[in-house]
Design a protein around this motif. Structure first.
Motif, PDB file in Angstrom:
ATOM      1  N   UNK A 122       0.810  -1.227   0.000  1.00 57.19           N
ATOM      2  CA  UNK A 122       0.000   0.000   0.000  1.00 57.19           C
ATOM      3  C   UNK A 122       0.839   1.271   0.000  1.00 57.19           C
ATOM      4  N   UNK A 123       2.078   1.199   0.504  1.00 59.33           N
ATOM      5  CA  UNK A 123       2.893   2.409   0.637  1.00 59.33           C
ATOM      6  C   UNK A 123       3.702   2.616  -0.642  1.00 59.33           C
ATOM      7  N   UNK A 124       3.153   3.452  -1.529  1.00 56.66           N
ATOM      8  CA  UNK A 124       3.782   3.682  -2.825  1.00 56.66           C
ATOM      9  C   UNK A 124       4.032   5.159  -3.078  1.00 56.66           C
ATOM     10  N   UNK A 125       3.700   6.026  -2.070  1.00 62.44           N
ATOM     11  CA  UNK A 125       3.817   7.468  -2.284  1.00 62.44           C
ATOM     12  C   UNK A 125       5.265   7.927  -2.353  1.00 62.44           C
ATOM     13  N   UNK A 126       6.215   7.058  -1.922  1.00 65.17           N
ATOM     14  CA  UNK A 126       7.617   7.453  -1.989  1.00 65.17           C
ATOM     15  C   UNK A 126       8.171   7.376  -3.404  1.00 65.17           C
ATOM     16  N   UNK A 127       7.423   6.764  -4.311  1.00 59.22           N
ATOM     17  CA  UNK A 127       7.773   6.783  -5.718  1.00 59.22           C
ATOM     18  C   UNK A 127       7.064   7.964  -6.375  1.00 59.22           C
TER      19      UNK A 127
END
Length: 497
Positions: A122-127
């Protein structure tokens, strides 16, 4: 891949002009505006994306009937759908974080069996693009999970469960982002092999191939977007090529990065011994010229081009955007799972590319390069493999860096040796073009993120992991643990002690 009807279009040979290469000035906005919710559409481009809105599940159906977006559990019950191979979830606001879990199960198109529940990262905001770039400030961006490769499927079930928090000792459910949608991506068919005797028009300003020889798998005619993507690589390979040959005169084309290249990817693209010899001679001359100018440039490895893995050039932004130089290489894992064969890697790439552009709203494929588990190297974002193309891979540190995505998930799985060797060879060449020592350190300025404030100068290893620039698990603990080996090997490939 699944069988499908193919249409045959006879096209007369025509001269194709490359699109001009332009630099995009950074935007001045500081926020990442949300995109409007997208209605389901029937996509007519090669490949397809089904976009299905999620609904309340279980008790949420009764409790949140008037406000389904507030339901703490959303999803879709089992259903048949059009064929797909990759899944992901998107939502309206790219700044919103999905605090919770996403699980899917899919039905195999081959035998009709349902898979177990699989977790989606779920944690993809760092891309993604840096906030103050034109891409980062674009109104097309959406929040998204990492994509998950599931193989040929025709049925799906999904559940998204909100996280429960206890602020001040009071238990409460965190609200899920608005506009949750399930994205089902079909990568489309494999690129067709060139018809016997066809040859692409020569790039403007270059010489045509000698009579009786053929370039490496060129199409009869390139579209304008294909011509632009191919034209920026013509100093390294013939116009319309599907593979850029390595610059290792003593090595055979069957071996790249110490692992056998998939013959279904490369063998079909090089059909005459004369072509191989010509490419080798040109590569050797290029390597010698580079060595004379800068002794610490590693030999260029073989690279499968966007044409080689079947990128649909019509869906990306047409211009190319560059950064000033390349100081560092950030290594990632795609978090798409390891359930793919190397022959399927082009399909995985087409699916991720489509998910980045059509589902997440990015201008192009996010990473500059990709590496499959057999060690094959692929061109990523368009603009030229030897050029400093601005990517969207490490939020806050895309400027003056490159992103390399290893296809797979390496949290608890050790990457094959061929992967580490491929990363070492690629970085020895690309960092060497910019006089960077792979075992050294470099300074980059943060564009803003959850680990370093905007404007902060940060010291990195020249070959760094994504987690070094952002609080994330990427590239997975097992791959991250191999970066020291990659640095040492990369330096040796450059000729350093």
């Amino acid at each position: 891949m699944r069988a499908s009807l193919a249409s045959s279009i006879a096209v007369a040979c025509a001269t194709v002009l490359a699109l001009p290469v332009t630099l995009a000035a950074p935007a001045t906005a500081t926020a990442r505006p949300a995109a409007a919710a997208l209605p389901p559409t029937q996509d007519e481009l090669p490949g397809s994306t089904q976009s299905l809105p999620l609904r309340p599940l279980g008790a949420s159906v009764r409790s949140f009937g008037s406000d389904p977006g507030a339901a703490p559990e959303q999803g879709l019950t089992r259903r048949g759908v059009r064929p797909f191979s990759l899944v992901g979830v998107v939502w309206n606001d790219p700044a919103a974080v999905l605090h919770g879990t996403v699980q899917v199960r899919t039905r195999s198109a081959a035998d009709g069996t349902w898979s177990p529940w699989q977790d989606v990262e779920t944690h993809n905001d760092e891309h993604g693009a840096d906030p103050e770039t034109a891409e980062g400030a674009s109104g097309t961006l959406r929040g998204s999970t990492a994509p998950l490769w599931v193989g040929d499927s025709d049925g799906v079930e999904i559940r998204v469960q909100a996280e429960r928090a206890e602020p001040g000792g009071v238990r409460a459910t965190v609200r899920l982002p608005a506009g949750l949608r399930l994205e089902l991506v079909d990568p489309g068919e494999e690129p067709a092999a060139p018809a016997p005797g066809t040859q692409a028009a020569p790039a403007p300003g270059t010489r045509a191939m000698a009579p009786g020889t053929r370039a490496m798998a060129p199409p009869a005619v390139l579209t304008a977007a294909e011509a632009a993507a191919s034209g920026v690589n013509t100093p390294l390979a013939p116009y319309g090529s599907t593979t850029i040959p390595d610059a290792l005169p003593a090595a055979g084309l069957d071996t790249v990065q110490g692992a056998p290249i998939q013959k279904e990817i490369v063998r079909k693209e090089i059909t005459q011994e004369t072509e191989v010899q010509k490419a080798r001679e040109a590569a050797a001359q290029e390597a010698a010229a580079q060595a004379a100018k800068a002794p610490y440039i590693g030999p260029r490895p073989a690279i499968i081009t966007r044409k080689g893995w079947g990128a649909d050039e019509s869906i990306r932004e047409k211009s190319f955007v560059y950064t000033s130089t390349i100081k560092a290489a950030f290594v990632h894992h795609s978090a798409t799972g390891n359930n793919y064969t190397c022959a399927q890697a082009p399909s995985v790439l087409r699916s991720i590319y489509r998910y980045h552009v059509k589902s997440s709203g990015w201008r192009d494929f996010g990473y500059n390069f990709a590496v499959d588990k057999c060690g094959n190297i692929y061109e990523g974002r368009a603009g030229g493999v030897a050029k400093p193309v601005l990517g969207a891979h490490t939020l806050g540190f895309n400027t003056n860096s490159m992103g390399v995505a290893v296809l797979g998930t390496f949290t608890s799985t050790t990457p094959p040796a061929a992967v580490v060797t491929a990363v070492a060879r690629l970085t020895a060449w690309k960092l060497g073009l910019h006089a960077i020592n792979p075992k050294g350190t470099v300074t980059l300025v943060s564009g803003g993120g959850n680990l370093y404030a905007k404007g902060k100068q940060v010291r990195f290893n020249a070959i760094a992991g994504h987690r070094d620039g952002f609080a994330t698990e990427c590239p997975g603990g097992r791959l991250y643990g191999k970066l020291g080996t990659a640095r040492t090997s990369s330096a040796k490939y450059q000729g350093r002690s």
